[in-house]
Scaffold this motif. Structure first.
Motif, PDB file in Angstrom:
ATOM      1  N   ILE A 232       0.901  -1.234   0.052  1.00  0.00           N
ATOM      2  CA  ILE A 232       0.029   0.149   0.131  1.00  0.00           C
ATOM      3  C   ILE A 232       0.805   1.330   0.234  1.00  0.00           C
ATOM      4  O   ILE A 232       0.724   2.106  -0.637  1.00  0.00           O
ATOM      5  CB  ILE A 232      -0.704   0.146   1.150  1.00  0.00           C
ATOM      6  N   ALA A 233       1.948   1.311   1.018  1.00  0.00           N
ATOM      7  CA  ALA A 233       2.567   2.379   0.954  1.00  0.00           C
ATOM      8  C   ALA A 233       3.475   2.688  -0.174  1.00  0.00           C
ATOM      9  O   ALA A 233       3.878   3.953  -0.530  1.00  0.00           O
ATOM     10  CB  ALA A 233       3.536   2.484   2.164  1.00  0.00           C
ATOM     11  N   ALA A 234       3.881   1.704  -0.889  1.00  0.00           N
ATOM     12  CA  ALA A 234       4.930   2.009  -1.945  1.00  0.00           C
ATOM     13  C   ALA A 234       4.074   2.250  -3.429  1.00  0.00           C
ATOM     14  O   ALA A 234       4.616   3.127  -4.001  1.00  0.00           O
ATOM     15  CB  ALA A 234       5.510   0.634  -2.689  1.00  0.00           C
ATOM     16  N   HIS A 235       2.711   2.156  -3.313  1.00  0.00           N
ATOM     17  CA  HIS A 235       1.962   2.913  -4.449  1.00  0.00           C
ATOM     18  C   HIS A 235       0.940   4.124  -3.817  1.00  0.00           C
ATOM     19  O   HIS A 235       0.200   4.332  -4.790  1.00  0.00           O
ATOM     20  CB  HIS A 235       1.292   1.616  -5.044  1.00  0.00           C
ATOM     21  N   ASP A 236       1.007   4.472  -2.765  1.00  0.00           N
ATOM     22  CA  ASP A 236      -0.127   5.235  -2.245  1.00  0.00           C
ATOM     23  C   ASP A 236       0.502   6.578  -2.903  1.00  0.00           C
ATOM     24  O   ASP A 236      -0.771   7.220  -3.157  1.00  0.00           O
ATOM     25  CB  ASP A 236       0.282   5.393  -0.704  1.00  0.00           C
ATOM     26  N   ARG A 237       1.535   7.180  -3.108  1.00  0.00           N
ATOM     27  CA  ARG A 237       1.813   8.161  -3.640  1.00  0.00           C
ATOM     28  C   ARG A 237       2.284   8.180  -5.223  1.00  0.00           C
ATOM     29  O   ARG A 237       3.505   7.994  -5.302  1.00  0.00           O
ATOM     30  CB  ARG A 237       2.466   9.215  -2.582  1.00  0.00           C
ATOM     31  N   PRO A 238       1.507   8.289  -5.895  1.00  0.00           N
ATOM     32  CA  PRO A 238       1.880   8.070  -7.550  1.00  0.00           C
ATOM     33  C   PRO A 238       2.600   9.168  -8.011  1.00  0.00           C
ATOM     34  O   PRO A 238       3.414   8.776  -8.976  1.00  0.00           O
ATOM     35  CB  PRO A 238       0.623   8.174  -8.254  1.00  0.00           C
ATOM     36  N   PHE A 239       3.013  10.283  -7.349  1.00  0.00           N
ATOM     37  CA  PHE A 239       4.076  11.364  -7.886  1.00  0.00           C
ATOM     38  C   PHE A 239       5.003  11.711  -7.001  1.00  0.00           C
ATOM     39  O   PHE A 239       5.874  12.461  -7.191  1.00  0.00           O
ATOM     40  CB  PHE A 239       3.205  12.468  -8.116  1.00  0.00           C
ATOM     41  N   ILE A 240       5.174  10.734  -5.726  1.00  0.00           N
ATOM     42  CA  ILE A 240       6.538  10.962  -4.832  1.00  0.00           C
ATOM     43  C   ILE A 240       6.933   9.570  -4.592  1.00  0.00           C
ATOM     44  O   ILE A 240       6.574   8.650  -4.650  1.00  0.00           O
ATOM     45  CB  ILE A 240       5.728  11.484  -3.559  1.00  0.00           C
ATOM     46  N   GLY A 241       8.358   9.819  -4.483  1.00  0.00           N
ATOM     47  CA  GLY A 241       9.138   8.526  -4.122  1.00  0.00           C
ATOM     48  C   GLY A 241       9.959   7.915  -5.269  1.00  0.00           C
ATOM     49  O   GLY A 241       9.667   8.695  -6.433  1.00  0.00           O
ATOM     50  N   PRO A 242      10.555   6.824  -5.088  1.00  0.00           N
ATOM     51  CA  PRO A 242      11.490   6.151  -6.251  1.00  0.00           C
ATOM     52  C   PRO A 242      10.377   5.545  -7.240  1.00  0.00           C
ATOM     53  O   PRO A 242      11.058   5.497  -8.366  1.00  0.00           O
ATOM     54  CB  PRO A 242      12.073   5.241  -5.265  1.00  0.00           C
ATOM     55  N   ALA A 243       9.299   5.115  -6.882  1.00  0.00           N
ATOM     56  CA  ALA A 243       8.263   4.651  -8.057  1.00  0.00           C
ATOM     57  C   ALA A 243       7.534   5.453  -8.510  1.00  0.00           C
ATOM     58  O   ALA A 243       6.397   5.206  -9.082  1.00  0.00           O
ATOM     59  CB  ALA A 243       7.783   3.213  -7.580  1.00  0.00           C
ATOM     60  N   ALA A 244       7.711   6.808  -8.296  1.00  0.00           N
ATOM     61  CA  ALA A 244       6.931   8.003  -8.755  1.00  0.00           C
ATOM     62  C   ALA A 244       6.888   7.946 -10.108  1.00  0.00           C
ATOM     63  O   ALA A 244       7.760   7.805 -10.997  1.00  0.00           O
ATOM     64  CB  ALA A 244       7.101   9.193  -8.103  1.00  0.00           C
ATOM     65  N   GLN A 245       5.446   8.683 -10.751  1.00  0.00           N
ATOM     66  CA  GLN A 245       5.280   9.096 -12.105  1.00  0.00           C
ATOM     67  C   GLN A 245       6.121  10.140 -12.476  1.00  0.00           C
ATOM     68  O   GLN A 245       6.282  11.002 -11.782  1.00  0.00           O
ATOM     69  CB  GLN A 245       3.887   9.133 -12.317  1.00  0.00           C
ATOM     70  N   SER A 246       6.820   9.854 -13.639  1.00  0.00           N
ATOM     71  CA  SER A 246       7.917  11.307 -14.081  1.00  0.00           C
ATOM     72  C   SER A 246       7.094  11.991 -14.912  1.00  0.00           C
ATOM     73  O   SER A 246       6.198  11.720 -15.785  1.00  0.00           O
ATOM     74  CB  SER A 246       9.148  10.327 -14.679  1.00  0.00           C
ATOM     75  N   PRO A 247       7.450  13.245 -14.987  1.00  0.00           N
ATOM     76  CA  PRO A 247       7.011  14.310 -15.900  1.00  0.00           C
ATOM     77  C   PRO A 247       7.610  14.049 -17.309  1.00  0.00           C
ATOM     78  O   PRO A 247       7.243  14.903 -18.102  1.00  0.00           O
ATOM     79  CB  PRO A 247       7.465  15.613 -15.292  1.00  0.00           C
ATOM     80  N   TRP A 248       8.503  13.237 -17.455  1.00  0.00           N
ATOM     81  CA  TRP A 248       9.437  13.083 -18.791  1.00  0.00           C
ATOM     82  C   TRP A 248       8.337  13.225 -19.886  1.00  0.00           C
ATOM     83  O   TRP A 248       8.684  13.792 -20.920  1.00  0.00           O
ATOM     84  CB  TRP A 248      10.176  11.648 -18.841  1.00  0.00           C
ATOM     85  N   PRO A 249       7.186  12.224 -20.006  1.00  0.00           N
ATOM     86  CA  PRO A 249       6.245  12.393 -21.312  1.00  0.00           C
ATOM     87  C   PRO A 249       5.966  13.797 -21.682  1.00  0.00           C
ATOM     88  O   PRO A 249       5.856  14.298 -22.837  1.00  0.00           O
ATOM     89  CB  PRO A 249       5.018  11.572 -20.990  1.00  0.00           C
ATOM     90  N   ILE A 250       5.690  14.733 -20.452  1.00  0.00           N
ATOM     91  CA  ILE A 250       5.165  16.015 -20.776  1.00  0.00           C
ATOM     92  C   ILE A 250       6.363  16.760 -21.143  1.00  0.00           C
ATOM     93  O   ILE A 250       6.129  17.659 -22.251  1.00  0.00           O
ATOM     94  CB  ILE A 250       4.501  16.562 -19.614  1.00  0.00           C
ATOM     95  N   LEU A 251       7.587  16.649 -20.437  1.00  0.00           N
ATOM     96  CA  LEU A 251       8.674  17.363 -20.788  1.00  0.00           C
ATOM     97  C   LEU A 251       9.187  17.203 -22.413  1.00  0.00           C
ATOM     98  O   LEU A 251       9.686  18.027 -23.080  1.00  0.00           O
ATOM     99  CB  LEU A 251       9.841  17.150 -20.110  1.00  0.00           C
ATOM    100  N   ASP A 252       9.141  16.021 -22.708  1.00  0.00           N
ATOM    101  CA  ASP A 252       9.470  15.480 -23.974  1.00  0.00           C
ATOM    102  C   ASP A 252       8.593  15.894 -25.107  1.00  0.00           C
ATOM    103  O   ASP A 252       8.970  16.407 -25.947  1.00  0.00           O
ATOM    104  CB  ASP A 252       9.511  13.944 -24.050  1.00  0.00           C
ATOM    105  N   ALA A 253       7.477  16.242 -25.017  1.00  0.00           N
ATOM    106  CA  ALA A 253       6.368  16.712 -25.723  1.00  0.00           C
ATOM    107  C   ALA A 253       6.581  18.011 -25.962  1.00  0.00           C
ATOM    108  O   ALA A 253       6.268  18.588 -27.208  1.00  0.00           O
ATOM    109  CB  ALA A 253       4.944  16.432 -25.406  1.00  0.00           C
ATOM    110  N   THR A 254       6.837  18.882 -24.864  1.00  0.00           N
ATOM    111  CA  THR A 254       7.167  20.145 -25.046  1.00  0.00           C
ATOM    112  C   THR A 254       8.496  20.578 -25.495  1.00  0.00           C
ATOM    113  O   THR A 254       8.562  21.779 -25.607  1.00  0.00           O
ATOM    114  CB  THR A 254       6.896  20.852 -23.563  1.00  0.00           C
ATOM    115  N   GLY A 255       9.335  19.560 -25.560  1.00  0.00           N
ATOM    116  CA  GLY A 255      10.554  19.891 -26.121  1.00  0.00           C
ATOM    117  C   GLY A 255      11.874  20.257 -24.889  1.00  0.00           C
ATOM    118  O   GLY A 255      12.861  20.602 -25.134  1.00  0.00           O
ATOM    119  N   VAL A 256      11.088  20.374 -23.759  1.00  0.00           N
ATOM    120  CA  VAL A 256      12.210  20.418 -22.683  1.00  0.00           C
ATOM    121  C   VAL A 256      13.206  19.523 -22.471  1.00  0.00           C
ATOM    122  O   VAL A 256      14.267  19.861 -22.048  1.00  0.00           O
ATOM    123  CB  VAL A 256      11.296  20.976 -21.294  1.00  0.00           C
ATOM    124  N   ALA A 257      12.534  18.115 -22.517  1.00  0.00           N
ATOM    125  CA  ALA A 257      13.357  17.176 -22.154  1.00  0.00           C
ATOM    126  C   ALA A 257      14.789  16.899 -23.138  1.00  0.00           C
ATOM    127  O   ALA A 257      16.119  16.573 -22.838  1.00  0.00           O
ATOM    128  CB  ALA A 257      12.888  15.667 -22.383  1.00  0.00           C
TER     129      ALA A 257
END
Length: 259
Positions: A232-257
């Motif tokens: 439960i704890a490892a998946h409770d915060r989808p945007f925090i921690g080592p298993a968090a979702q990365s903003p990379w898809p958004i950054l890549d789409a905007t050309g920032v990556a």
């Protein structure tokens, strides 16, 4: 609710922190029921423990299953919202690519500004919500579409498509921000931990007269409860921690990556 520090730990550190916490509680129960007055008092309840252990174990297992399923579903939604936001940006770029070079460059700079603002707000959006900078960049996107494509039949057709994609981006963004703040509540954590503690107590009572079986039972149940809480704890915060979702898809789409 566990402290925020737990969710920022590496997954291995998180597991052993939970194991140590549950293990210390189990050890305290083991030593408590090794004390003669407590052991003698618990012997009168030993005959009730098999049924009670079954009931407590069943309720604890069902609670963990329902909560884990909810957490996993939220994690899947978080991944989909990030990808949806990135897809909307790519759709906008496809339409803008048919315009003049100056229009493409101007729109690309606005998109990059939005991507940079998203990157800055990412780590704090669970606690702080949307950043003023990212909201301002999103308004600039709407203004650029409304003002820059208002003349000519072709431009108005492109404008409608861009507004549709921009509305999808805004919707995905709002969903992402909502998911970031939708975590396991204090009441849910209390329910699971209280049921786990009750299960340890019942197991200790049922094995009060036999030290070795009590040790084995408490140790095995400590591992089982730790694994349940860890999932439960490892998946409770989808945007925090080592298993968090990365903003990379958004950054890549905007050309920032690629910068």
């Amino acid at each position: 609710m566990p402290p925020d520090l737990l969710f920022t730990m590496p997954l291995v550190g998180m597991f052993f922190t939970l194991l140590l916490t549950v293990g210390l509680i189990a050890l305290a129960l083991h030593l408590l029921f090794a004390w003669k007055p407590v052991r003698r008092a618990s012997e009168h309840l030993a005959d009730l423990s098999p049924v009670t252990m079954t009931l407590c174990g069943t309720v604890f297992g069902l609670s963990v299953a329902f909560l884990a399923n909810s957490v996993w579903a939220m994690e899947d939604r978080a991944r989909e919202t990030v990808n949806a936001e990135a897809r909307s940006i790519r759709v906008m770029q496809v339409y803008v690519s048919a315009m003049t070079a100056s229009t493409q460059d101007s729109f690309a700079r606005i998109l990059q500004g939005y991507g940079q603002a998203v990157a800055r707000e990412w780590d704090d959006m669970a606690d702080m919500g949307p950043s003023a900078d990212a909201e301002s960049r999103l308004r600039h996107l709407y203004a650029a579409v409304l003002r820059g494509f208002s003349e000519g039949e072709q431009n108005r057709a492109v404008q409608q498509r861009l507004l549709t994609a921009l509305d999808s981006l805004s919707t995905a963004r709002q969903q992402r921000l909502s998911i970031a703040q939708d975590v396991v509540s204090i009441g849910q954590w209390f329910l699971v931990t209280a049921l786990g503690l009750l299960l340890l107590v019942v197991i200790a009572i049922g094995h009060a007269r036999f030290p070795v079986p009590r040790t084995v039972a408490l140790a095995s149940m400590t591992m089982a409860i730790t694994i349940a809480l860890y999932v439960i704890a490892a998946h409770d915060r989808p945007f925090i921690g080592p298993a968090a979702q990365s903003p990379w898809p958004i950054l890549d789409a905007t050309g920032v990556a690629s910068e």
